[in-house]
Design a protein around this motif. Sequence first.
Motif, short mmCIF file in Angstrom:
data_model
loop_
_atom_site.label_atom_id
_atom_site.label_comp_id
_atom_site.label_asym_id
_atom_site.label_seq_id
_atom_site.Cartn_x
_atom_site.Cartn_y
_atom_site.Cartn_z
N MET A 1 0.84 -1.21 0.00
CA MET A 1 0.00 0.00 0.00
C MET A 1 0.87 1.25 0.00
O MET A 1 0.59 2.21 -0.70
CB MET A 1 -0.89 0.01 1.24
CG MET A 1 -2.02 -0.96 1.18
SD MET A 1 -3.35 -0.48 2.29
CE MET A 1 -2.52 -0.37 3.82
N MET A 2 1.94 1.20 0.79
CA MET A 2 2.82 2.38 0.87
C MET A 2 3.47 2.66 -0.47
O MET A 2 3.66 3.81 -0.85
CB MET A 2 3.89 2.18 1.94
CG MET A 2 3.37 2.27 3.36
SD MET A 2 2.44 3.76 3.67
CE MET A 2 0.82 3.09 3.87
N ILE A 3 3.81 1.57 -1.21
CA ILE A 3 4.37 1.78 -2.55
C ILE A 3 3.36 2.53 -3.41
O ILE A 3 3.69 3.53 -4.07
CB ILE A 3 4.75 0.43 -3.21
CG1 ILE A 3 5.92 -0.20 -2.46
CG2 ILE A 3 5.10 0.63 -4.68
CD1 ILE A 3 6.38 -1.51 -3.03
N VAL A 4 2.11 2.04 -3.39
CA VAL A 4 1.07 2.70 -4.19
C VAL A 4 0.93 4.16 -3.77
O VAL A 4 0.91 5.07 -4.61
CB VAL A 4 -0.28 1.96 -4.04
CG1 VAL A 4 -1.38 2.70 -4.78
CG2 VAL A 4 -0.17 0.54 -4.55
N VAL A 5 0.88 4.39 -2.45
CA VAL A 5 0.68 5.75 -1.96
C VAL A 5 1.83 6.65 -2.40
O VAL A 5 1.63 7.75 -2.91
CB VAL A 5 0.55 5.76 -0.41
CG1 VAL A 5 0.48 7.19 0.10
CG2 VAL A 5 -0.68 5.01 0.02
N ASN B 1 -9.59 21.69 3.78
CA ASN B 1 -10.72 20.96 4.36
C ASN B 1 -10.54 19.46 4.21
O ASN B 1 -10.86 18.70 5.11
CB ASN B 1 -12.03 21.38 3.71
CG ASN B 1 -12.48 22.72 4.24
OD1 ASN B 1 -12.00 23.17 5.27
ND2 ASN B 1 -13.37 23.36 3.52
N LEU B 2 -10.03 19.05 3.04
CA LEU B 2 -9.87 17.62 2.79
C LEU B 2 -8.97 16.97 3.83
O LEU B 2 -9.18 15.83 4.23
CB LEU B 2 -9.25 17.41 1.40
CG LEU B 2 -10.21 17.27 0.25
CD1 LEU B 2 -9.44 16.96 -1.01
CD2 LEU B 2 -11.19 16.14 0.53
N ALA B 3 -7.96 17.75 4.28
CA ALA B 3 -7.03 17.20 5.26
C ALA B 3 -7.74 16.87 6.56
O ALA B 3 -7.25 16.07 7.34
CB ALA B 3 -5.89 18.18 5.50
N VAL C 1 -7.03 4.55 -1.77
CA VAL C 1 -7.80 5.28 -0.75
C VAL C 1 -6.85 6.10 0.11
O VAL C 1 -7.09 7.29 0.38
CB VAL C 1 -8.61 4.29 0.12
CG1 VAL C 1 -9.22 5.03 1.29
CG2 VAL C 1 -9.68 3.63 -0.70
N LEU C 2 -5.75 5.48 0.53
CA LEU C 2 -4.80 6.20 1.38
C LEU C 2 -4.12 7.34 0.61
O LEU C 2 -3.74 8.34 1.19
CB LEU C 2 -3.76 5.24 1.95
CG LEU C 2 -4.33 4.21 2.93
CD1 LEU C 2 -3.24 3.30 3.46
CD2 LEU C 2 -5.02 4.89 4.09
N THR C 3 -3.98 7.16 -0.71
CA THR C 3 -3.43 8.25 -1.52
C THR C 3 -4.32 9.48 -1.42
O THR C 3 -3.85 10.60 -1.22
CB THR C 3 -3.32 7.82 -3.00
OG1 THR C 3 -2.47 6.69 -3.08
CG2 THR C 3 -2.78 8.94 -3.85
N LEU C 4 -5.64 9.24 -1.54
CA LEU C 4 -6.59 10.36 -1.41
C LEU C 4 -6.42 11.05 -0.07
O LEU C 4 -6.49 12.27 0.03
CB LEU C 4 -8.03 9.86 -1.53
CG LEU C 4 -8.44 9.30 -2.89
CD1 LEU C 4 -9.88 8.85 -2.85
CD2 LEU C 4 -8.24 10.36 -3.96
N THR D 1 -2.23 16.32 2.83
CA THR D 1 -1.07 16.52 3.72
C THR D 1 0.15 16.91 2.91
O THR D 1 0.87 17.87 3.24
CB THR D 1 -0.77 15.22 4.49
OG1 THR D 1 -1.98 14.67 4.94
CG2 THR D 1 0.16 15.49 5.64
N ILE D 2 0.39 16.17 1.82
CA ILE D 2 1.57 16.44 1.01
C ILE D 2 1.45 17.81 0.34
O ILE D 2 2.41 18.59 0.32
CB ILE D 2 1.78 15.33 -0.04
CG1 ILE D 2 2.14 14.03 0.68
CG2 ILE D 2 2.85 15.72 -1.04
CD1 ILE D 2 2.52 12.91 -0.22
#
Lengths: 265, 442
Positions: free
Chosen positions: B226-230, B264-266, B298-301, B306-307
Motif C-alpha cells: 500500500m505504501m508503494i502505491v501511496v 478541508n480535505l485534510a 484510498v490512502l493516496t486520497l 497533507t503532502i
Amino acid sequence: MNDMRIIQRTAGMNDIKIHAKGVDVFYGDNHAIKDVSVDIEDKTVTAFIGPSGCGKSTFLRCLNRMNDTIDICRVTGDIRLDDEDIYDKAVDPVQLRAKVGMVFQKPNPFPKSIYDNVAYGPRIHGLARNKADLDEIVEKSLRRGAIWDEVKDRLDAPGTGLSGGQQQRLCIARAVATAPEVLLMDEPCSALDPIATAQVEELIDELRQNYSVVIVTHSMQQAARVSQKTAFFHLGDLVEYGETGKIFTNPDDSRTESYITGRIG
Amino acid sequence: MTDATHGMSEPRQKTSLTAADARTAARNRAEKRFQYYGIAAIIAGGVFLVLLLTAILSNGIPAFQRATVNIEFTLTQEQFDEAEGTMLKTKVYTGFFIDALTAQLTESGIETEFDNKRIERLLGKVGGTIRAHYRENPQDIGQPTRFELPASSRVDRYFKGTFDRSGIGDGNRFIMPGDLDFADDLRAAGILTQSFDWNFITGVDTGVDNAGQAGIGASVLGSFMMMIVVLVLSLPIGVAASIYLEEFAPKNRFTDLIEVNISNLAAVPSIVFGILGLAVFIQFMGLSQSAPLVGGLVLTLMTLPTIIISTRASLKAVPPSIREAALGIGASKMQAVFHHVLPLAMPGILTGTIIGLAQALGETAPLLLIGMVGFVARYPETFLQGFEGPNSAMPAQIYNWASRSDAVFTEKAWGGIIILLIFLLSMNILAIILRRRFERRW
C-alpha cells in the motif's frame, strides 16, 4: 573611484539604449508611475534617486519586465530597447532579461557553488559550447565582477558563504555572465558596509565601459559619485532628468533642490 | 505633541532600581507562573508517554517469545514406509514422537506420565507436522532430524506468567492441571524452552487451533505494498499540484476555492475516504476487494492534502529573492522553480511526504470498509498479486486480533503494535535524516 569633480562631469554623446515614453504603472488601483519618459544612454551610468516609495524601483523593474511576476501590476506606455518595444506581445520576457540583467538590493546568490552561480546563466542560455568555454566565461565574469582574485582558489565553495560585499560582487558577476547589454541595479549597496560599497562603486564605474548601467540608490552621494546622468523621482513623477553635475549643483526644479539639500524625503 | 507634556506637571517619584515595584513584581510572578504551567504540561505529557510505552512493551514483548519443544529423532526408511502403509498415518507418527520423547526424558532421568491426548493438548497435532516434514524433505529420512514444535497457547502463556492453574475450569477440553505439571517436567529436562519467535514476524494469520503460530508477516507486506502505491501516486501528484498552485496559478476566486478545499480535505475523517473508496474503486471501477492496490488508492486520497499543504508551505518558505535572482538572469519560470526553488523546498517536501505516509500506514478505518481486514493465511504468490490479491495491513490485522476472544491474539495485537511503532519510528528517523541531509543555508 571616480575622482572627477561632479561639476566638471559631462556625459559624452552616446547612443540611446532605452527609450521610455509615457510610461504608467498601476498596482491594482494605485497609480505608482505617472507618465514617465526617459532616454537612457549606452555606456553611461544613469542614477534614479528619490524618496522611498517614489517609484524609482518600480520603474527600474519595468525595464526588464520583472513587474510581470506581480499579478496586480499593470504597465502601459512605450519602452523600447534598441528601438524594439519590450512590451510587445511577441517579446519573451525571458529573452529580454538575458539582455537586460539585474542586480538586486539584497545579495541573493544561489545556494550553490561560486562557479555554478556564475555558470548558471550561460548554461541556460547555451552560451558555452563546452566546459573550457564555460570556464572562460566564468573567469571573465568574475574578473568583471572584481572578485576573481578573492575566489579563484575556492570556486567550489558555496556562494552563500562569502561576505556581503563579496556576495554582491558575485551577483554582479553572475548578471554579467549572460552578456547583457543593460545592467539594472536596485540599490545594490544598501546592504553593504562602506568598504564593500566603495568596491562595488568602483566596479560600476568600470562596467560603464561595456554596458549601459541603471542604478537606483538612496544615497545621493553615491549617485553623485558613480553616475553621469541622474533622474529624480517624486511621488511617481519624474521630476527632473539630466546630467548628474547639473542636477546636483543647479537643478531646475525646486523639488529636486529641496530633496538634494535634505528638505524633503 | 500633547503626549510629551502629559504627566510632566507632577514631579516624578524617586524609585530604587533594586526594589521591584508592584507592577514589575506582578509581571514577574505571572511569567514564573506561566513557566510552571509549561513545565507541568511537559511533565504530564512525559508521564503519559512513559505509561503508554510501558504498557505497550510489557504487553507486547511476550508476543515475540514462544515456548517450543525441541526434539531430535531419526526416522528410518522402514518406519516411514510402514507408517505410510497404515490407515491412521498421523497417529503412527505421533507414536514415533512419543517414543523419542520418552527416550529423551529417561535420558534426563525425569519420570512423568503422558498419553496421546496430553501431547495433543500440549503440542497440537504433532503427527501431522512430522509427517508433512518428511513428505516434503525425504532426504531427512534416516538422518537425525531436529524438530521445533510450538507449544499450545495456554502452555506458552503459562510460562509467560499470564495463565495459571486457577484459570482451568472443570471440563476444559483445551488443558488440564496435569498438563502443566508435565510441561514443567519437560522444561526441567530442557526439552521445552522459550526462544525468540521469528514466526511472529514472518508468519501469516492463523485460526484459533494454532493461535500461537499467528504472525504479522503477510500484513506487513500488505502495508508495504500500500505504501508503494501511496508513494508512487501521491508524491508526484501532490508536488505537481502544489507547484502549480503556488508558483503558476493565478490568484483568483477559483484557486482560493481549491485552496480552502484542500485544507478541508485534510480534516475529513478517514472513514469517509473509506466509503468513497468502496463506492468508486470497488463498486464503480470494479477493482478487487481487500486488495492493497485499492487500499493504496484510498490512502493516496487521504495523504494528498497533507503532502500538498506541506509542499506549499515549504515552497512558500523559499525566499522570493531566489526566484528573482533566477528570473533576473533570464531563467524561465519553470527553470527558476525546478533549478532553484524546488531543491530548496526538498527537505520540507520529503518530511511532509514521510509524515503523510506514516499517517497512512497507521490508518485503519478506511481499510475496514474496503475489506482489508479479512483472514489472510497466505502470502501472495507473485509481486503483482501483492497488489491485486486480498491482503490485510498491519493496523487492520492488529484490530482483527484484538477483537478475537483467545487471549493469545490479544498478546499478538500488542506485539503487532510494537512492530507498527517500529515502522513509524524508522520512517520518522528517515524523515529527520533526509531533512538534515538536504537542508541548505541561504
